[in-house]
Design a protein around this motif. Structure first.
Motif, PDB file in Angstrom:
ATOM      1  N   HIS A  80       0.825  -1.210   0.000  1.00 51.99           N
ATOM      2  CA  HIS A  80       0.000   0.000   0.000  1.00 51.99           C
ATOM      3  C   HIS A  80       0.862   1.264   0.000  1.00 51.99           C
ATOM      4  O   HIS A  80       0.464   2.304  -0.521  1.00 51.99           O
ATOM      5  CB  HIS A  80      -0.974  -0.003   1.185  1.00 51.99           C
ATOM      6  CG  HIS A  80      -2.353   0.422   0.794  1.00 51.99           C
ATOM      7  ND1 HIS A  80      -2.691   1.736   0.596  1.00 51.99           N
ATOM      8  CD2 HIS A  80      -3.466  -0.293   0.516  1.00 51.99           C
ATOM      9  CE1 HIS A  80      -3.970   1.818   0.230  1.00 51.99           C
ATOM     10  NE2 HIS A  80      -4.459   0.595   0.176  1.00 51.99           N
ATOM     11  N   SER A  81       2.073   1.163   0.554  1.00 58.53           N
ATOM     12  CA  SER A  81       2.990   2.312   0.535  1.00 58.53           C
ATOM     13  C   SER A  81       3.378   2.694  -0.892  1.00 58.53           C
ATOM     14  O   SER A  81       3.636   3.859  -1.179  1.00 58.53           O
ATOM     15  CB  SER A  81       4.278   2.001   1.301  1.00 58.53           C
ATOM     16  OG  SER A  81       3.987   1.514   2.570  1.00 58.53           O
ATOM     17  N   ASP A  82       3.430   1.702  -1.771  1.00 60.19           N
ATOM     18  CA  ASP A  82       3.748   1.989  -3.178  1.00 60.19           C
ATOM     19  C   ASP A  82       2.706   2.954  -3.734  1.00 60.19           C
ATOM     20  O   ASP A  82       3.033   3.947  -4.387  1.00 60.19           O
ATOM     21  CB  ASP A  82       3.718   0.708  -4.039  1.00 60.19           C
ATOM     22  CG  ASP A  82       4.719  -0.346  -3.586  1.00 60.19           C
ATOM     23  OD1 ASP A  82       5.530  -0.059  -2.687  1.00 60.19           O
ATOM     24  OD2 ASP A  82       4.679  -1.468  -4.146  1.00 60.19           O
ATOM     25  N   GLY A 110       8.178  -0.312  -5.248  1.00 58.48           N
ATOM     26  CA  GLY A 110       8.430  -1.749  -5.078  1.00 58.48           C
ATOM     27  C   GLY A 110       9.501  -2.029  -4.048  1.00 58.48           C
ATOM     28  O   GLY A 110      10.680  -1.761  -4.303  1.00 58.48           O
ATOM     29  N   HIS A 111       9.089  -2.572  -2.872  1.00 57.75           N
ATOM     30  CA  HIS A 111      10.095  -2.931  -1.860  1.00 57.75           C
ATOM     31  C   HIS A 111       9.804  -4.308  -1.249  1.00 57.75           C
ATOM     32  O   HIS A 111      10.075  -4.536  -0.072  1.00 57.75           O
ATOM     33  CB  HIS A 111      10.260  -1.825  -0.812  1.00 57.75           C
ATOM     34  CG  HIS A 111       9.021  -1.447  -0.068  1.00 57.75           C
ATOM     35  ND1 HIS A 111       8.851  -0.220   0.507  1.00 57.75           N
ATOM     36  CD2 HIS A 111       7.892  -2.150   0.209  1.00 57.75           C
ATOM     37  CE1 HIS A 111       7.673  -0.176   1.113  1.00 57.75           C
ATOM     38  NE2 HIS A 111       7.076  -1.332   0.953  1.00 57.75           N
ATOM     39  N   GLU A 112       9.233  -5.167  -2.071  1.00 57.77           N
ATOM     40  CA  GLU A 112       9.029  -6.563  -1.657  1.00 57.77           C
ATOM     41  C   GLU A 112       9.603  -7.426  -2.772  1.00 57.77           C
ATOM     42  O   GLU A 112       8.882  -7.971  -3.587  1.00 57.77           O
ATOM     43  CB  GLU A 112       7.531  -6.835  -1.443  1.00 57.77           C
ATOM     44  CG  GLU A 112       6.948  -6.009  -0.304  1.00 57.77           C
ATOM     45  CD  GLU A 112       5.472  -6.295  -0.026  1.00 57.77           C
ATOM     46  OE1 GLU A 112       5.044  -6.056   1.117  1.00 57.77           O
ATOM     47  OE2 GLU A 112       4.753  -6.740  -0.940  1.00 57.77           O
ATOM     48  N   HIS A 162       9.051  -9.374   2.744  1.00 55.22           N
ATOM     49  CA  HIS A 162      10.058  -8.336   2.923  1.00 55.22           C
ATOM     50  C   HIS A 162       9.507  -7.014   3.442  1.00 55.22           C
ATOM     51  O   HIS A 162      10.267  -6.154   3.887  1.00 55.22           O
ATOM     52  CB  HIS A 162      10.822  -8.112   1.615  1.00 55.22           C
ATOM     53  CG  HIS A 162      11.649  -9.298   1.239  1.00 55.22           C
ATOM     54  ND1 HIS A 162      11.139 -10.354   0.509  1.00 55.22           N
ATOM     55  CD2 HIS A 162      12.930  -9.619   1.524  1.00 55.22           C
ATOM     56  CE1 HIS A 162      12.086 -11.263   0.350  1.00 55.22           C
ATOM     57  NE2 HIS A 162      13.181 -10.853   0.955  1.00 55.22           N
ATOM     58  N   CYS A 163       8.173  -6.817   3.363  1.00 52.28           N
ATOM     59  CA  CYS A 163       7.578  -5.642   4.023  1.00 52.28           C
ATOM     60  C   CYS A 163       6.425  -6.083   4.923  1.00 52.28           C
ATOM     61  O   CYS A 163       6.501  -5.947   6.133  1.00 52.28           O
ATOM     62  CB  CYS A 163       7.135  -4.588   3.017  1.00 52.28           C
ATOM     63  SG  CYS A 163       6.334  -3.194   3.821  1.00 52.28           S
ATOM     64  N   ALA A 164       5.364  -6.645   4.333  1.00 50.54           N
ATOM     65  CA  ALA A 164       4.204  -7.051   5.142  1.00 50.54           C
ATOM     66  C   ALA A 164       4.616  -8.072   6.210  1.00 50.54           C
ATOM     67  O   ALA A 164       4.114  -8.055   7.335  1.00 50.54           O
ATOM     68  CB  ALA A 164       3.115  -7.638   4.253  1.00 50.54           C
ATOM     69  N   TYR A 196      -4.032 -11.943  -0.475  1.00 51.89           N
ATOM     70  CA  TYR A 196      -4.106 -10.744   0.327  1.00 51.89           C
ATOM     71  C   TYR A 196      -3.068  -9.734  -0.142  1.00 51.89           C
ATOM     72  O   TYR A 196      -2.943  -8.667   0.414  1.00 51.89           O
ATOM     73  CB  TYR A 196      -3.902 -11.128   1.808  1.00 51.89           C
ATOM     74  CG  TYR A 196      -5.217 -11.679   2.380  1.00 51.89           C
ATOM     75  CD1 TYR A 196      -6.154 -10.823   2.919  1.00 51.89           C
ATOM     76  CD2 TYR A 196      -5.518 -13.026   2.320  1.00 51.89           C
ATOM     77  CE1 TYR A 196      -7.362 -11.300   3.419  1.00 51.89           C
ATOM     78  CE2 TYR A 196      -6.723 -13.506   2.809  1.00 51.89           C
ATOM     79  CZ  TYR A 196      -7.640 -12.636   3.355  1.00 51.89           C
ATOM     80  OH  TYR A 196      -8.829 -13.105   3.809  1.00 51.89           O
ATOM     81  N   ARG A 197      -2.304 -10.147  -1.150  1.00 44.25           N
ATOM     82  CA  ARG A 197      -1.263  -9.279  -1.678  1.00 44.25           C
ATOM     83  C   ARG A 197      -1.106  -9.574  -3.165  1.00 44.25           C
ATOM     84  O   ARG A 197      -1.167 -10.741  -3.569  1.00 44.25           O
ATOM     85  CB  ARG A 197       0.063  -9.615  -0.966  1.00 44.25           C
ATOM     86  CG  ARG A 197       1.068  -8.494  -0.866  1.00 44.25           C
ATOM     87  CD  ARG A 197       0.657  -7.458   0.105  1.00 44.25           C
ATOM     88  NE  ARG A 197       1.787  -6.693   0.624  1.00 44.25           N
ATOM     89  CZ  ARG A 197       1.636  -5.619   1.387  1.00 44.25           C
ATOM     90  NH1 ARG A 197       0.444  -5.182   1.701  1.00 44.25           N
ATOM     91  NH2 ARG A 197       2.693  -4.969   1.836  1.00 44.25           N
ATOM     92  N   PHE A 198      -0.866  -8.526  -3.957  1.00 44.21           N
ATOM     93  CA  PHE A 198      -0.488  -8.761  -5.355  1.00 44.21           C
ATOM     94  C   PHE A 198       1.016  -8.995  -5.414  1.00 44.21           C
ATOM     95  O   PHE A 198       1.786  -8.318  -4.723  1.00 44.21           O
ATOM     96  CB  PHE A 198      -0.808  -7.542  -6.220  1.00 44.21           C
ATOM     97  CG  PHE A 198      -2.274  -7.326  -6.483  1.00 44.21           C
ATOM     98  CD1 PHE A 198      -2.977  -8.198  -7.309  1.00 44.21           C
ATOM     99  CD2 PHE A 198      -2.938  -6.250  -5.923  1.00 44.21           C
ATOM    100  CE1 PHE A 198      -4.325  -8.000  -7.565  1.00 44.21           C
ATOM    101  CE2 PHE A 198      -4.294  -6.039  -6.172  1.00 44.21           C
ATOM    102  CZ  PHE A 198      -4.992  -6.914  -6.994  1.00 44.21           C
TER     103      PHE A 198
HETATM  104 ZN   LIG Z   1       5.640  -1.850   2.228  1.00 47.14          ZN
END
Ligand SMILES: [Zn+2]
Ligand SMILES: [Zn+2]
Length: 352
Positions: free
Chosen positions: A42-44, A65-67, A160-162, A340-342
């Motif tokens: 969601h931060s993206d 993109g940080h995952e 890597h994030c969630a 729950y995530r793309f």
């Molecule tokens: Zn994030």
């Protein structure tokens, strides 16, 4: 310097389109990674649309993109942790000053000179850093994570994030066997919170406003599901929780959850509602309860989390999309229409 393929936006209201971005040549401490999957956080979306302009204004073009998960393509001469062909991951951080008290405490996420994976000052090339909606990235090996080989890689990307965002506060507040843990909100963060709390051996209660999510919450590992709009159901749990993870980023009444904490219980916020939340002091005074925030985790703890996921077979539940569907995915993300995530399959970028 070389040219990497990427998807970028040119402004706060522009859609994503294919582009080329500069990446640095591998220096002696660098690892060059061919990206296989990148999660959509969601931060993206907040960054792309410049919704955090007061804190971190977005510099365009922006590649979020940080995952990131991928395979090592090249290593610098001084690199010791990785070899070409290894799996590797990158989260929200790609550098820090290594010298401040936070860095020395393995809490690089709080370093005032941290370099974030995107929209952060690029110390090597000037301009800003570009994230993982790209076919490759070059990162100092100290900020590259080892990825367990037994896990589904698309589902590893969001760890890597969630993943670390929910793992870190549970470790800090001592979530273990026998503890009663609440998870508020069942989205990208919340569903990881449920999986970790379960793996730590806690009794897990999910709070949701959607009765339709009950079955899914149980499948993900919850022991109980409470529909938070039902005051009677909430009352039954008064004063009983050791820890509550609040992953809601919309306006909501946190006092209702603080009152569910037992003595010395803690509620940690990992969502970021845009408006200040009113907090009743009495809820904190009685029972010596505490309210905290938490932000991702340091590199050492992120590695610990990935290793834990390898042992316990934990990944994020993902819907894999080609990068050409990223604009559509953002619209769906706004409606919470994803379980729950793309995760973007970066093989799709090869055809651009
Ligand atoms: Zn994030
Ligand atoms: Zn530092």
């Amino acid at each position: 310097m070389y040219n990497a393929k990427a998807y970028s936006v040119a402004g706060a209201t522009s859609p994503f389109s294919p582009t080329g971005i500069p990446r640095r040549d591998t220096t002696e401490h660098d690892v060059r990674i061919d990206i296989l999957f990148c999660g959509i956080c969601h931060s993206d979306l907040h960054t792309v649309r410049n919704e955090w302009s007061s804190v971190m204004p977005t510099v365009y073009p922006c590649v979020p993109g940080h995952e990131i998960v991928g395979r090592v393509a090249q290593v610098g001469s001084a690199v010791t942790k990785f070899q070409p062909g290894d799996l590797a991951g990158v989260g929200c951080l790609v550098d820090s000053d290594h010298t401040c008290p936070s860095c020395r405490a393995d809490l690089e996420q709080f370093c005032r000179n941290a370099t974030f994976t995107y929209n952060s000052q690029d110390k090597h090339l000037g301009g800003v850093t570009y994230g993982g909606y790209s076919d490759s990235i070059v990162v100092d090996e100290r900020f590259v994570l080892r990825v367990p080989s037994n896990l589904d890689l698309a589902g590893v990307a969001p760890l890597h994030c969630a993943g670390i965002t929910t793992y870190s506060p549970m470790r800090r507040w001592g979530v273990t066997k026998g503890r009663k843990v609440g998870v508020v909100g069942l989205g990208g963060l919340g569903h990881m919170g449920v999986k970790f709390a379960r793996a730590f051996g806690a009794h897990v209660v999910v709070f949701t406003i959607s009765p339709g999510k009950k079955e899914d919450a149980l499948r993900l590992g919850a022991d109980e599901v409470v529909i938070s709009r039902n005051a009677n159901e909430m009352k039954k749990h008064a004063g009983s929780f050791d820890f509550i993870l609040d992953a809601v980023s919309a306006d909501h009444d946190i006092n209702a959850y603080i009152n569910l904490l037992g003595r010395d219980g803690n509620l940690t916020l990992v969502g970021a509602p845009s408006r200040p939340l009113p907090v009743s002091a009495f809820g904190l005074l009685f029972g010596r309860r505490s309210l905290s925030g938490s932000l991702i985790g340091g590199i050492a703890e992120t590695q610990e989390m990935l290793d834990f996921c390898g042992v316990h077979n934990i990944t994020s539940d993902v819907e894999v999309i080609p990068i050409q569907k990223v604009n559509e995915a953002y619209e769906r993300l706004l409606k919470s229409d994803v379980k729950y995530r793309f995760a973007i399959d970066m093989a799709s970028l090869k055809s651009e």
